[in-house]
Design an enzyme around this catalytic site. Structure first.
Site, PDB file in Angstrom:
ATOM      1  N   HIS A 283     -15.196   6.651  -4.801  1.00 32.18           N
ATOM      2  CA  HIS A 283     -15.175   5.115  -4.301  1.00 32.18           C
ATOM      3  C   HIS A 283     -14.091   4.279  -4.259  1.00 32.18           C
ATOM      4  O   HIS A 283     -13.398   4.265  -5.424  1.00 32.18           O
ATOM      5  CB  HIS A 283     -16.444   4.466  -5.012  1.00 32.18           C
TER       6      HIS A 283
ATOM      7  N   LYS B 297     -26.282   3.432  17.155  1.00 35.13           N
ATOM      8  CA  LYS B 297     -24.844   3.195  17.093  1.00 35.13           C
ATOM      9  C   LYS B 297     -24.377   3.194  15.766  1.00 35.13           C
ATOM     10  O   LYS B 297     -23.385   3.655  15.443  1.00 35.13           O
ATOM     11  CB  LYS B 297     -24.406   1.655  17.968  1.00 35.13           C
TER      12      LYS B 297
ATOM     13  N   ASP C 214     -14.033  -5.890   8.590  1.00 28.76           N
ATOM     14  CA  ASP C 214     -14.468  -4.785   7.333  1.00 28.76           C
ATOM     15  C   ASP C 214     -15.760  -4.899   7.439  1.00 28.76           C
ATOM     16  O   ASP C 214     -16.613  -5.658   7.213  1.00 28.76           O
ATOM     17  CB  ASP C 214     -13.851  -5.392   6.148  1.00 28.76           C
ATOM     18  N   MET C 215     -16.365  -3.646   7.971  1.00 32.62           N
ATOM     19  CA  MET C 215     -17.844  -3.543   8.142  1.00 32.62           C
ATOM     20  C   MET C 215     -18.479  -2.138   7.561  1.00 32.62           C
ATOM     21  O   MET C 215     -17.692  -1.219   7.981  1.00 32.62           O
ATOM     22  CB  MET C 215     -18.231  -3.970   9.556  1.00 32.62           C
TER      23      MET C 215
ATOM     24  N   GLY D 184     -12.162 -12.235   9.349  1.00 38.60           N
ATOM     25  CA  GLY D 184     -11.263 -12.187   8.342  1.00 38.60           C
ATOM     26  C   GLY D 184     -10.945 -13.743   8.396  1.00 38.60           C
ATOM     27  O   GLY D 184     -10.464 -14.031   7.208  1.00 38.60           O
TER      28      GLY D 184
END
Length: 346
Positions: free
Chosen positions: A116, A227, A174-175, A307
């Site tokens: 991780h 999706k 960031d997703m 961001g």
């Protein structure tokens, strides 16, 4: 209760060094974790230290192995993380990708046999701060079935993209490919929350749930239905299969100390100068970000580009301190007791 980012990073570095990690490597790992705390993403912050060290103690994760390049083809490379900390592996990979992008216009580094790596945006922000476009992908342990499937196979598998900007805060997307990262649900559960927002997860029977315990035993919801499920699959193919680490669905989760993780990453750096030119790129980015941020908001508040909220949150945290819960402080205190250190002040 607040602490400063400097104090928290010092503490995390001291803990890892006391556990036996070389101090310069410990500081890199601590920097990624505390960077998440500064953004308010505590699910990936310093309180995760104990979980990582539990895996080290169980013998399924290496504390401070030698990570080596096993393939090197100019603009591309493969880094063997040797089952070490993902934060260290991804940081090294992005530094390498940036150097390759300077030389070749693009740098692509795949990482095998990792763990991780925390918050994906940290690595692309490093590229963007260097004037380059950064991209980072990683796979994760199974958290949901493929769309219309019946077996949990796909991970939360995040993607992050960082865009440099000379005059505005960096644009950083960031997703996860699920509606929410599983760490947020786990943090809610650990901190005694009895409810999470609807739409985050289903229970073990597939029914929607707002109970964090039931959500952890069930499945996360894919972002945008098919999706998100499709995005999760291709990220796993790029992070896990391209690196040769393992097939889709093979990653062992962070809290599971029964086996090695088998996580893979892919980081990319692109030099705008090698494409349409850095100056033109910068002008177009500045115009685009201004068009978004200066637009009238439909609700009368404000329009953000990716961001910008995080940038402002980090500024607040650096000014006012990082707010931690009692549970967070208790966990840090337990680490302090274990290694004979002073815990961050409450």
């Amino acid at each position: 209760m607040t602490t400063t980012g400097i104090e928290l990073r010092r503490f995390a570095t001291d803990v890892l060094a006391a556990a036996g990690m070389r101090r310069h490597n410990a500081d890199v790992v601590a920097g990624v974790m505390v960077g998440a705390d500064l953004l308010g993403v505590h699910s990936h912050g310093a309180t995760r230290l104990a979980t990582y060290l539990d895996r080290v103690d169980a013998g399924v994760m290496a504390l401070d192995p030698e990570m080596v390049l096993v393939r090197d083809h100019g603009a591309t490379a493969l880094l063997d993380a040797a089952n070490g900390f993902g934060q260290l592996a991804a940081s090294r990979a992005m530094v390498d990708a940036i150097e390759r992008a300077r030389a070749y216009g693009a740098g692509v580094v795949s990482v095998a046999r990792s763990n991780h790596f925390g918050i994906a945006g940290h690595y692309v922000r490093a590229a963007a701060e260097s004037g380059l476009v950064g991209i980072a992908l990683t796979n994760a342990s199974p958290a949901m079935p493929p769309f219309n499937g019946t077996r949990r196979l796909l991970g939360t598998n995040p993607i992050a993209i960082g865009i440099p900007s000379r005059h505005r805060p960096l644009a950083v997307l960031d997703m996860s490919s699920t509606t929410v990262a599983r760490g947020k649900i786990r943090r809610a559960f650990d901190n005694g929350a009895t409810e999470i927002p609807a739409g985050w997860a289903t229970d073990a029977t597939g029914a929607p749930t707002t109970d964090p315990a039931a959500a952890l035993a069930g499945n996360l919801a894919p972002l945008g239905g098919p999706k998100g499920a499709g995005l999760s699959l291709v990220i796993d193919l790029l992070a896990g299969s391209l690196s040769g680490t393992g097939p889709v669905g093979s990653v062992v989760g962070l809290p599971d100390s029964s086996a090695v993780s088998g996580t893979g990453h892919l980081v990319i750096a692109l030099d705008p100068e090698a494409f349409g030119g850095a100056d033109l790129f910068d002008r177009l980015v500045e115009q685009s970000l201004a068009d978004v941020a200066d637009m009238d908001a439909a609700d009368g508040e404000r329009v953000y580009y990716p961001g910008l909220i995080e940038h402002e949150q980090r500024e607040r945290a650096e000014r006012d301190g990082i707010r931690l819960t009692d549970v967070d402080h208790d966990r840090l205190g337990a680490l302090a007791d274990r290694f004979g250190l002073a815990a961050p002040a409450r």
